[in-house]
Every structure is written in structure tokens, then in C-alpha cells.
Scaffold this motif. Structure first.
Motif, short mmCIF file in Angstrom:
data_model
loop_
_atom_site.label_atom_id
_atom_site.label_comp_id
_atom_site.label_asym_id
_atom_site.label_seq_id
_atom_site.Cartn_x
_atom_site.Cartn_y
_atom_site.Cartn_z
N VAL A 163 0.84 -1.20 0.00
CA VAL A 163 0.00 0.00 0.00
C VAL A 163 0.88 1.25 0.00
N GLN A 164 0.61 2.15 -0.91
CA GLN A 164 1.41 3.38 -1.02
C GLN A 164 0.94 4.42 0.01
N GLY A 165 1.90 5.10 0.61
CA GLY A 165 1.58 6.18 1.53
C GLY A 165 1.07 5.73 2.88
N ALA A 166 1.35 4.51 3.26
CA ALA A 166 0.89 3.98 4.55
C ALA A 166 2.05 3.32 5.28
N PRO A 167 2.02 3.29 6.62
CA PRO A 167 3.02 2.51 7.38
C PRO A 167 2.66 1.02 7.26
N VAL A 168 3.13 0.40 6.21
CA VAL A 168 2.60 -0.91 5.81
C VAL A 168 2.86 -2.01 6.85
N GLU A 169 3.96 -1.91 7.58
CA GLU A 169 4.22 -2.93 8.60
C GLU A 169 3.16 -2.85 9.70
N SER A 170 2.90 -1.63 10.18
CA SER A 170 1.89 -1.45 11.22
C SER A 170 0.49 -1.78 10.70
N LEU A 171 0.22 -1.45 9.43
CA LEU A 171 -1.07 -1.75 8.83
C LEU A 171 -1.30 -3.25 8.75
N THR A 172 -0.29 -3.97 8.29
CA THR A 172 -0.41 -5.43 8.19
C THR A 172 -0.65 -6.04 9.56
N ALA A 173 0.10 -5.58 10.54
CA ALA A 173 -0.07 -6.10 11.90
C ALA A 173 -1.45 -5.79 12.45
N ALA A 174 -1.96 -4.57 12.21
CA ALA A 174 -3.27 -4.19 12.72
C ALA A 174 -4.37 -5.03 12.08
N ALA A 175 -4.28 -5.25 10.78
CA ALA A 175 -5.28 -6.08 10.10
C ALA A 175 -5.24 -7.51 10.62
N MET A 176 -4.03 -8.03 10.84
CA MET A 176 -3.90 -9.38 11.38
C MET A 176 -4.47 -9.47 12.80
N ARG A 177 -4.22 -8.47 13.62
CA ARG A 177 -4.77 -8.46 14.99
C ARG A 177 -6.28 -8.50 14.96
N ALA A 178 -6.88 -7.69 14.06
CA ALA A 178 -8.33 -7.66 13.98
C ALA A 178 -8.89 -9.03 13.60
N VAL A 179 -8.26 -9.67 12.63
CA VAL A 179 -8.72 -10.99 12.20
C VAL A 179 -8.52 -12.01 13.32
N TYR A 180 -7.39 -11.97 13.96
CA TYR A 180 -7.08 -12.92 15.04
C TYR A 180 -8.11 -12.82 16.16
N GLN A 181 -8.50 -11.61 16.50
CA GLN A 181 -9.52 -11.42 17.54
C GLN A 181 -10.88 -11.95 17.09
N LEU A 182 -11.24 -11.68 15.84
CA LEU A 182 -12.52 -12.16 15.32
C LEU A 182 -12.54 -13.69 15.23
N ARG A 183 -11.38 -14.27 15.02
CA ARG A 183 -11.28 -15.73 14.96
C ARG A 183 -11.13 -16.35 16.35
N LYS A 184 -11.32 -15.52 17.38
CA LYS A 184 -11.30 -15.97 18.77
C LYS A 184 -9.99 -16.67 19.11
N ALA A 185 -8.91 -15.95 18.78
CA ALA A 185 -7.54 -16.41 19.09
C ALA A 185 -7.23 -17.77 18.48
N ASP A 186 -7.53 -17.91 17.21
CA ASP A 186 -7.23 -19.14 16.48
C ASP A 186 -5.73 -19.18 16.19
N ARG A 187 -5.01 -19.90 17.03
CA ARG A 187 -3.54 -19.91 16.93
C ARG A 187 -3.05 -20.55 15.63
N GLN A 188 -3.79 -21.53 15.12
CA GLN A 188 -3.39 -22.17 13.87
C GLN A 188 -3.43 -21.18 12.72
N TRP A 189 -4.46 -20.31 12.72
CA TRP A 189 -4.53 -19.28 11.68
C TRP A 189 -3.35 -18.32 11.81
N LEU A 190 -3.02 -17.95 13.05
CA LEU A 190 -1.92 -17.00 13.27
C LEU A 190 -0.59 -17.60 12.82
#
Length: 217
Positions: A163-190
Motif C-alpha cells: 500500500v502506497q503512503g501507509a506505514p505498511v508494517e503497522s497496517l499489516t499487523a493491525a489487520a492481522m490483529r483484527a482478524v485474530y480477535q474475530l477468529r477468537k484467538a485461532d492460533r493455527q490461523w496465526l
């Protein structure tokens, strides 16, 4: 009371309907948040949260991740100034302030789902759609079930890393955190997501470590 803004009717608004597209291109869109009914600022979608809109001509449902948000005056002439008041004081003494500000966010498109003849089922694709959502299309918070289904595949991670013009490392981590929480801490997905990132960043261990340290198991 809030000054009337007729372009934002609130009577029959879907609870997940949070914004409207005001600028669009192939890879992303800019949306303006809808005004709340009470005297408060429009809720700003979290960094890394998932939203969706529609290309009405094709019927494609467009999925995107929020990477930038801002609140600013509605025009370029007047700037907000510090008043030293609490939100409650603003409501009582300066209620017009809330009608003079707008909240906007940019979202990077990560995939789409075409309309399906089978009710309740539509295969999602994790690449850019033929067209982005059009101007004035509604933008919704994604349902948890939709995000869980969409992120069974992990190609969206590569899109976020470019993604252009974004802190992509932090963005990727934030999106992953959101998914991980919605998946109720599915460690296999992580673990699967971490392995995918390690392949994408195999030549850049520092970036990989920076991302993974922001995803809290």
C-alpha cells in the motif's frame, strides 16, 4: 442541535453503514463518515479495520482495509482552534462545532466477491476487482463472519505490504490483529499467517520481526 445535513439521512440507516465514498480509484477509496444523530464526532474507523462497499454496475462486493483517517473542518478556509473545553462543554457552549467538522478515511482494496446465484454464498477473490466502488456508494463495517471467511486465504497480506503512503508494517499487523480477535484467538490461523509473511519477507527479517511483534497472541 446539530445543523441539518440533508445528504445524510439517518432514519433507516443500517447499523453498519458508517460512510459514503467521495473519491475512488483502482486500488483504494476515500470515504466520508456519516454524521451521528447526537452532538458528537462521527466515529472514526480503527486503523487496520475491515470495510466493504459495492460496485453497483457489476454487483461486486468490494473489501478494503482502513489505513488512514482524519477529522478536519468541512472547508479549507477555517481551521479548528484549541478551545480548552471538554466534549460536554462543547455540546453546551459550541454545538455548531460538530457540524463544521468532517471525518474521512482511506481504505486499501484487498479483494472482492461477485454476486452469487446461491443465497448466502459468494466466493471471494483476493486481488483487485475490475472496478472500485463508485462515488456516493455506501461503506459498511464488515460483518465478523465475512472477515473470517475472506481471510481463510492470505494473499491479502501481500497487498497490504505494498500500500502506497501507509506505514505498511503497522497496517499489516493491525489487520492481522483484527482478524485474530474475530477468529477468537485461532492460533493455527496465526501460525499460518506468520509463515505466509515469512515467505513474503524472506529477504527482510527486520520487517518481519517488526510486524510479528505487533500481533499479540
Amino acid at each position: 442541535m446539530r445543523l441539518p445535513l440533508p445528504q445524510f439521512a439517518t432514519g433507516d440507516r443500517h447499523p453498519h453503514h458508517i460512510a459514503e465514498v467521495i473519491e475512488t480509484n483502482t486500488t483504494e477509496f476515500l470515504a466520508q463518515c456519516l454524521e451521528p444523530e447526537d452532538l458528537s464526532f462521527p466515529p472514526m474507523p480503527p486503523f487496520g479495520s475491515w470495510v466493504c462497499s459495492t460496485d453497483e454496475e457489476s454487483g461486486n462486493q468490494i473489501y478494503a482495509v482502513v489505513y488512514y483517517a482524519t477529522t478536519m473542518p468541512i472547508d479549507s478556509v477555517h481551521r479548528a482552534v484549541a478551545l480548552g473545553l471538554s466534549l460536554q462543554d462543547l455540546r453546551e457552549e459550541q454545538p455548531q462545532i460538530f457540524a463544521m467538522l468532517k471525518t474521512e478515511f482511506r481504505a486499501a482494496i484487498v479483494g472482492f466477491a461477485p454476486p452469487s446465484a446461491t443465497p448466502g454464498f459468494s466466493k471471494a477473490y483476493q486481488y483487485l476487482p475490475p472496478r472500485p466502488p463508485q462515488i456516493h456508494q455506501a461503506v459498511y463495517r464488515c460483518e465478523a463472519e465475512t472477515i473470517v471467511k475472506f481471510t481463510e486465504e492470505l494473499d491479502f497480506l501481500q497487498t497490504l505490504l505494498t500500500v502506497q503512503g501507509a506505514p505498511v508494517e503497522s497496517l499489516t499487523a493491525a489487520a492481522m490483529r483484527a482478524v485474530y480477535q474475530l477468529r477468537k484467538a485461532d492460533r493455527q490461523w496465526l501460525i499460518k499467517a506468520g509463515r505466509t509473511l515469512s515467505l513474503l519477507l524472506k529477504d527482510d527479517y527486520d520487517r518481519l520481526r517488526f510486524i510479528l511483534r505487533q500481533v499479540h497472541p
